[in-house]
Design an enzyme around this catalytic site. Structure first.
Site, PDB file in Angstrom:
ATOM      1  N   HIS A   1      74.910  64.584 136.107  1.00 51.86           N
ATOM      2  CA  HIS A   1      75.838  63.219 135.251  1.00 51.86           C
ATOM      3  C   HIS A   1      77.508  63.743 137.019  1.00 51.86           C
ATOM      4  CE1 HIS A   1      77.973  62.841 131.205  1.00 51.86           C
ATOM      5  NE2 HIS A   1      77.115  61.985 131.710  1.00 51.86           N
TER       6      HIS A   1
ATOM      7  N   HIS B   1      70.218  53.706 136.404  1.00 48.23           N
ATOM      8  CA  HIS B   1      70.010  54.924 135.578  1.00 48.23           C
ATOM      9  C   HIS B   1      68.804  54.929 134.277  1.00 48.23           C
ATOM     10  CE1 HIS B   1      71.445  58.827 134.568  1.00 48.23           C
ATOM     11  NE2 HIS B   1      71.830  58.253 133.127  1.00 48.23           N
TER      12      HIS B   1
END
Length: 752
Positions: free
Chosen positions: A108, A59
């Protein structure tokens, strides 16, 4: 305070080289852990291990995608408008009259599946802080959402929470939600996509950057106190395969407080206006770890931090947990010593906690202490910029050729075109999303010119800053993507996503300027997924170069799969455009009678990946529509010119569902019907999804001038606006009342 036994100090790490550390549990590979030991010349302390594990996560480090993402730089077109490109928290674009706009989209996804409300809410909060950290006032948000089948039990669990989270956070911030997407497909069951975009406005000479220059400058942490929520949240959740085993180990999802963030926005804007901020970084994924390492790495190379000074909501937190916490509504600023008092005064005015926790140095080291004990001593660049880079193997999927051979041309065509139009219009992907968008405030702040269901959101930007000269300048933005197209051909699918967003911005009369993207794929450790990703990035980079719109930044989201089943490869592309005068914007609906209805562009028999094939036959196969970027560019130039001269009553791009859906939506949005005659094959004309096409209604008396501007573009006259029905001559008619009942009843019937 003397060293406590449980504190893993730098000196203790040097004395205990063989102590086992839980690097694998933190997502690190053995060779990565060995490399950290080589960098440090010893084993890392537990705090150093925490920093490297989150900073080298997929990420945060883009370790599996960097080798491909570089194309966005090497192929970037020349752009006088680009002020800040990739590498910062968000890109910044010059939109004229001294104004600049910053925008970015991020994912998300996994947090929103675990806890839909907070996962989605904190996704909005995080992207808003990215925009704040560029020195801008956030002025609007958008979202691109994908779920499993609309009637699946898990979709009914996840979607309402996600929508409530987005609405609850954005509405509380006072930010209009001006557009986006809601898509349903079997592949997203168990792995929804929640991509959030934010748009901010600033003067072009007031840009802030994430950097920590100047030895002796102070490091200030301000905003919410640090708690245990979200420890390792996004950075871990987004960096591992999402199956039952990983869910059992999942960290807590971040918890948002939009009212604190609203105050934080105003506090930051006053700090910027007072010119007391040298550098600034938001605390999102990886929290204090990310903020300190990135600021130090981009500054004069060093920083000393007293971690025990970080304000806590939970005094039992260990140093490692403080570093990994992803508690929301926090910022970190670099401030000169002489400006610290003024900085603190402004924070106190807004009742915003602020604490000096460190100092910039020129040592080339990030050093942290805990009650006097040295617990971190690393070169910050090795964590922030020099993480592992994987050129992962990739291979064309074994079923790709067979998939493309399954051409939908042989599928049975409907006998009743009227019934087929209504079936598509009421299908979950094409039905009205008002059930969703009604939960968002689209007009707060009073600068929204166009919002859902317009093709693109459009904002005035003149009333954002006090004392600004009045202006009619505006910015338009659209997000688009199509997982089915990308599955059939990843290179073309990414280009089609860009083309649709580009076309949507052009539809309202704006000139496309720049691009952001959120690339949602399965596991990069799967060679077939990696091939999809590599082809999509290559296609998007090539298309941006051809269209002259640079990529300003974005996000990669890997490991979007449940078990071994990956989602459809889903690059979501956002395009930003500018319009000199928002009073010239073009609406999406038929609002007057007597306008000439035209179809711009060429229609071909193209049904691969189409909504018709999906809804009518559950079919996925063949090739997606052909990409014609030169035609897209000509069409965009025509639309900008026609809008500037006020020639158009309405416009609507043709995409999902083709001309049939564009006609129906134009009747519904404008509340007038139309009477049209179809050329050639009515079925192909109605439902083909050929690209570079637009439906427009030309104002009475403007036909000749529009024809002059449209020279070189295929133009088909279809009919006139007026009446209370969609009338297809010699075929059928449907009243606007029936269209509306079909279009608006689907989602309420499922989710109410």
């Amino acid at each position: 305070m003397s060293s406590a036994p449980h504190i893993d100090s730098v000196s203790r790490a040097a004395e205990t080289p063989d102590e086992r550390q839980p690097y694998a549990e933190l997502g690190m590979k053995t060779d990565e852990y060995v490399r950290v030991k080589h960098i440090l010349g010893r084993r890392p302390t537990s705090c150093e291990l925490a920093i490297y594990s989150v900073m080298w996560s997929e990420h945060c480090s883009y370790k599996s995608s960097k080798v491909h993402l570089r194309q966005f730089g090497t192929k970037a077109p020349e752009s006088d408008a680009l002020l800040v490109g990739m590498g910062e928290n968000a890109g910044v674009v010059d939109v004229g009259d001294g104004w600049a706009v910053t925008f970015k989209i991020e994912s998300h996804n996994h947090p929103s599946y675990v806890e839909p409300y907070q996962g989605a809410a904190t996704g909005v909060g995080g992207i808003v802080r990215d925009i704040m950290s560029m020195g801008a006032r956030p002025v609007a948000v958008m979202d691109s959402l994908r779920f499993g089948p609309a009637d699946a039990p898990d979709t009914r669990r996840v979607l309402p929470g996600v929508v409530a989270g987005i609405g609850g956070y954005g509405n509380s911030l006072g930010l209009p939600n001006i557009g986006g997407e809601v898509v349903f497909d079997e592949s997203y069951l168990g792995n929804p996509l929640v991509n959030a975009l934010c748009l901010g406005v600033l003067r072009k000479d007031q840009i802030k950057l994430a950097t920590a220059p100047g030895p002796g400058n102070k490091v200030v942490l301000f905003g919410n106190r640090t708690g245990p929520d979200g420890i390792g949240g996004a950075s871990v959740l987004a960096s591992a395969t999402f199956d039952e085993e990983s869910q059992a180990k999942r960290p807590s999802v971040q918890v948002g407080d939009p009212f604190t963030e609203k105050v934080l926005i105003e506090c930051c804007l006053e700090l910027f206006a007072a010119d007391v901020v040298v550098g600034i970084q938001d605390l999102g994924a990886a929290g204090v770890s990310c903020a300190t390492t990135e600021l130090a790495a981009k500054g004069t190379g060093g920083m000393d931090v007293r971690l025990d000074l970080v304000p806590l909501r939970d005094e039992t937190l260990r140093p490692e947990e403080i570093l990994m916490s992803e508690s929301q509504e926090r910022m970190m600023a670099v401030v000169t010593p002489e400006d610290v008092d003024r900085f603190m005064e402004i924070c106190a005015k807004w009742d915003m906690p602020a604490t000096v926790i460190g100092e910039v140095t020129d040592t080339g080291r990030l050093r942290m202490t805990w009650h006097g004990e040295l617990i971190v001593d690393i070169p910050p660049g090795t964590a922030a910029d020099e993480g592992p880079v994987y050129d992962r193997p990739y291979s064309r999927p074994l079923d790709q050729d067979e998939l493309q051979r399954r051409d939908p041309a042989g599928l049975p065509r409907p006998d009743d075109l009227r019934a087929e139009l209504l079936r598509l219009l009421g299908s979950p992907n094409l039905a009205s999303k008002e059930w969703v968008t009604a939960q968002y405030d689209r007009y707060v702040r009073g600068n929204t010119v166009l919002a859902t269901p317009a093709d693109a959101g459009l904002l005035r930007i003149d009333e954002v800053m006090p004392g600004a000269e009045p202006s009619t300048r505006g910015v338009a933005i659209s997000t688009d993507g199509n997982g089915r197209y990308t599955r059939l051909d990843p290179y073309a699918g990414a280009q089609l996503a860009l083309a649709e967003a580009y076309r949507n911005v052009a539809a309202v009369g704006a000139r496309p300027l720049a691009v952001t993207n959120c690339l949602n794929f399965g596991s990069p450790e799967d060679p077939e997924v990696m091939w999809q990703f590599a082809e999509a990035v290559r296609g998007l980079a090539d298309a941006c170069q051809t269209l002259g719109v640079p990529v300003t930044g974005g996000n990669v989201s890997f490991y979007n799969q449940t078990g071994s089943t990956a989602i459809l490869p889903t690059p979501v592309v956002g395009v930003l455009g500018v319009i000199d005068d928002v009073t010239n914007r073009v609406r999406p609906g038929f609002t007057e009678e007597g306008a000439t209805v035209l179809l711009l562009g060429e229609t071909r028999e193209e049904f691969g990946g189409s909504e018709w094939a999906h809804v009518a036959h559950g079919h996925l196969g063949g090739l997606p529509p052909a990409v014609d970027l030169a035609a897209e560019r000509r069409l965009a130039e025509l639309m900008a010119a026609a809008a500037a001269e006020g020639l158009l009553l309405a416009s609507h791009d043709l995409s999902d569902g083709g001309l049939a859906i564009a006609l129906a939506e134009s009747c519904l949005t404008g509340r007038y019907g139309c009477r049209v005659t179809l050329p050639a094959d009515p079925f192909v004309t109605l439902f083909s999804e050929s690209t570079a096409r637009m439906l427009v209604a030309v104002k009475p008396g403007a036909e000749s001038r529009f024809a002059e501007l449209a020279a070189g573009i295929a133009v088909t006259e279809l009919g006139r606006t007026g009446g209370d029905a969609l009338v297809i001559e010699d075929l059928f008619e449907i009243s606007i009342t029936e269209l509306r009942e079909t279009h608006t009843s689907t989602l309420p019937a499922i989710f109410d």
